[in-house]
Design an enzyme around this catalytic site. Structure first.
Site, short mmCIF file in Angstrom:
data_model
loop_
_atom_site.label_atom_id
_atom_site.label_comp_id
_atom_site.label_asym_id
_atom_site.label_seq_id
_atom_site.Cartn_x
_atom_site.Cartn_y
_atom_site.Cartn_z
N HIS A 44 -20.95 -31.53 60.50
CA HIS A 44 -21.88 -32.18 59.59
C HIS A 44 -21.70 -31.69 58.16
CE1 HIS A 44 -25.51 -34.59 59.00
NE2 HIS A 44 -25.89 -33.69 58.13
N HIS A 90 -29.05 -39.79 60.60
CA HIS A 90 -29.98 -38.85 61.23
C HIS A 90 -30.12 -39.26 62.69
CE1 HIS A 90 -33.19 -35.77 59.92
NE2 HIS A 90 -31.99 -35.35 59.57
#
Length: 726
Positions: A44, A90
């Protein structure tokens, strides 16, 4: 605490990565340092599996002020104005805790935009759920939509566009991608690069709690049957505090107090401090006992890895501390000097005057792993569909079934939960090919749209990557906007699987080709890997968010028919491509064969000609032809208006299903007043554009010669029944 193999693996690091950490430090790390490496070296934050491929994307152009590498991308829209925008995922948090996962996704992407000096003017989203009859889909849908609406509505930013799709590939791993668009003046854009020595490092915003610890690491791993246990790693958002934080930051940005500013997003205080120091080639020293905490006895480890929301890190010019403090005090927010910049090129962490951790900045940033993972090319699939052997259906029945399906039903149940008109600059809200937002107090209009096409990308990633950029481009063209630039959110499965890595690599090849040819650069984005559960990966789902510009709007252009007895033109040739089509999927439950061919020359020529027609005020309505083909696009133009169509059967194509449901690309439908036909045809002929005049608009009825006739009010009911009954 002795670092064991189990502790290393629990932090999401490979044993060979841990060995590299020891080599860089020339010693064993302590637990705090291990946690920081875990945060900065996960997918990420480090893009370790994707950086090699992302470097190939076109990211520059006359319109680009800032490309990838900052909090968001920045483009020049003329005069003193800039647009700042980005999309992010998300996904994992939203599957575990749908309301807070979606809400904090919105909050995080807003901070990426206003941290650069922009006032947010629009929110968009791309949300993907499992099969509608899956046990979790309904509650996930409700939670995500409520979270998006709850956060955006409370902070007062209009949510103006998006897409909602259902497919069993997302049964155990939904996708929630949030996009934010902001407006700034070109001389007031703020960056995250630290400058100067002994400058105050300031913490502002909410207090730090234990929510979100290891959130970035959790987002960089596959789910398993124990995914519910990860709920503590989901952040909790407070849109009212974010509103205060945004206004305080924008107020401070009016003068010259700020050297650099960074959102505390994924990996919280760790990533924000490391990124600022790395870009400035400086060190940073933090005094963790000064960090405002909302929970007792928080450890340095918890403070550095917390992903509590609504927090920023600012480096100030000398002597500006008191001035800045007064602004944040006025907005009832914490403001604490928690450190300083140094010349050590290290991240130094002190707690109660004791050094708890010390790491070279480059080992966390430039020396983070970058993998050249093995990947497998995908061959263009051959269709096994024998159309003649399939059960016969009527065109009317096929149209009704598609329009009443989950993916093609009216989405107003969702969009009605979003405030689309707050701020009073929304010229055209969701439902059109693109939404339109006015630059406040000006004539300039920004067009925005998000798009994805997972089945095309799964069948042939290069073609799918090319197609989704083109579809996004067409959506902006259809409202009369010149496409300017894109942001992308690349949602894929496990990159350690060569097949998945091949999907990623080849999708980017396709995206690159389209972006280069259309002069449509990528200025920001996000990669989300490890979307899958128990080794079952999602289909590749790159999401494209596009920005277009209208310098002076004469009238809003949308896809709804305006009056009767107007000509209906189809721009672009219809060959009747049904493989990978909505028609086969909805009517026969078949997804097979190759995606439709992408001809970039036709794409550009057709689009530029449509823009010329719109610019000369010669079209009444415009709609691109994409998912579902020609008949679905015509139905969408009729539904919600008072006018239907009377369509002539084609003379050349003998298979009407191929003609009406084929998903050939580069096509648009134009409604043209008879008085303007000659001028329109001159433009099309001068530009060597293929077109067909397929019929006329008419009041009340949707009609195809000798095949079907249905009242458009009935079409509207059909198109709305799925959500009403779900």
């Amino acid at each position: 605490m002795k670092i064991t193999k189990q502790i290393v693996e629990k932090h999401g690091l490979k044993i060979e990565e841990y060995a590299n950490i020891k080599k860089l430090l020339k010693r064993e790390p302590n637990l705090l340092e291990l946690g920081i490496f875990s945060a900065m070296w996960n997918e990420h934050c480090s893009y370790k599996s994707s950086r090699k491929h992302l470097k190939n994307l076109p990211t520059t152009g006359k319109q680009v002020i800032q490309g990838p590498g900052e909090n968001a991308g920045v483009i020049d829209i003329g005069g003193d104005d800039a647009i700042i925008f980005k999309i992010e995922s998300h996904n994992h948090p939203s599957y575990i805790e749908p309301y807070q996962g979606a809400a904090t996704g919105v909050g995080g992407i807003l901070r990426d935009v206003f941290t650069m000096g922009a006032r947010p003017i629009a929110l968009l989203n791309s949300i993907h759920f499992g099969s509608p009859d899956h046990s979790k889909t309904k509650s996930l849908l409700n939670g995500v939509v409520s979270g998006i609406g709850g956060y955006g509505n409370c902070i007062g930013i209009p949510t103006v566009a998006g897409e909602t799709k259902f497919n069993s590939t997302y049964n155990e791993n939904i996708l929630v991608n949030a996009m934010a668009v902001g407006h700034a003046k070109k001389d007031k854009i703020f960056y995250s690069k630290a400058k100067g020595l002994n400058k105050s490092v300031v913490y502002v915003g909410s207090k730090t709690g234990r929510d979100g610890i290891h959130g970035a690491s959790m987002a960089s791993a596959e789910f398993d049957e124990n995914s519910e246990e990860k709920k503590p790693t989901v952040q909790v958002g407070d849109p009212f505090t974010e509103k205060l934080l945004m206004e305080a930051c924008l107020e401070l940005m009016k003068d010259n107090s700020i050297i650099s500013i960074q959102d505390m997003g994924a990996a919280g205080l760790t990533s924000s401090s490391v990124e600022m120091a790395s870009k400035g080639e400086l060190g940073i020293e933090l005094y963790l006992d000064k960090v405002p905490c909302r929970e007792e006895n928080m450890t340095p480890y918890e403070m550095m890895l917390s992903e509590s929301q609504e927090r920023m890190l600012i480096i100030l010019e000398d002597g500006k501390e008191e001035h800045a403090k007064n602004i944040f005090k006025k907005w009832d927010l914490d403001f604490v000097v928690i450190g300083k910049t140094t010349n050590t090129n290290k991240l130094t962490l002190k707690y109660n005057n004791k050094i708890e951790g010390e790491i070279p900045i480059d080992s966390l940033a430039s020396k983070a792993p970058m993998y050249d993972r093995k990947w497998i090319k995908k061959k263009l699939p051959k269709s096994k569909i024998d159309f003649k052997s399939l059960k016969k259906v009527k065109i009317k029945d096929a149209l009704i079934k598609i329009l009443s399906s989950a993916n093609h039903s009216n989405k107003s149940w969702i969009t009605s939960q979003y405030d689309q008109m707050v701020m009073c600059d929304t010229v055209q809200k969701s439902g059109a090919d693109a939404a339109l937002i006015r630059i406040h107090g000006q004539e300039k209009i920004i067009a925005v749209s998000v798009d994805s096409s997972a089945n095309y990308c799964k069948a042939h990633p290069i073609t799918g990557g090319k197609q989704i950029v083109c579809e996004n481009w067409r959506n902006l063209v259809s409202v009369g906007a010149k496409p300017m630039a894109i942001t992308n959110c690349l949602n894929f499965g496990n990159p350690e699987d060569p097949k998945i890595m091949g999907e990623f690599a080849e999708c980017l090849i396709g995206i690159k080709e389209s972006c280069e040819f259309l002069n449509y650069p990528v200025v920001s984005g996000n990669v989300s890997f490890y979307n899958g559960t128990n080794k079952k990966n999602i289909s590749p789902t790159p999401v494209i968010g596009g920005i277009g510009l209208i310098q002076n709007l004469k009238k809003p252009m949308n896809h709804q028919f305006k009056k009767g007895n107007n000509n209906i033109l189809v721009i672009g040739k219809t060959f009747g491509h049904l493989e990978q089509s909505v028609f086969f999927e909805e009517i026969y439950s078949i997804l097979d064969g190759q995606p439709p061919e992408i001809n970039l020359i036709n794409e550009k020529n057709n689009g530029e000609s449509v823009l010329e027609i719109i610019k000369n005020d010669l079209a009444e309505s415009v709609h691109d032809v994409s998912s579902g083909g020609l008949l679905i696009a015509l139905a969408e133009m009729s539904i919600g208006s008072n006018f239907g169509v009377k369509i002539n059967k084609p003379k050349k194509l003998t298979n009407l299903f191929k003609y009406f449901f084929g998903e050939d690309q580069s096509r648009y439908i134009l409604e043209i007043n008879r008085e303007n036909m000659k001028k329109v045809e001159e433009i099309l002929k001068n530009n060597n554009i293929f077109y067909e005049n397929i019929g006329l608009t008419q009041k009340d009825y949707f009609e195809v010669e000798k095949e079907m006739k249905i009242n458009i009010k009935e079409l509207y009911k059909i198109n709305n029944q799925w959500y009403n009954n779900y």
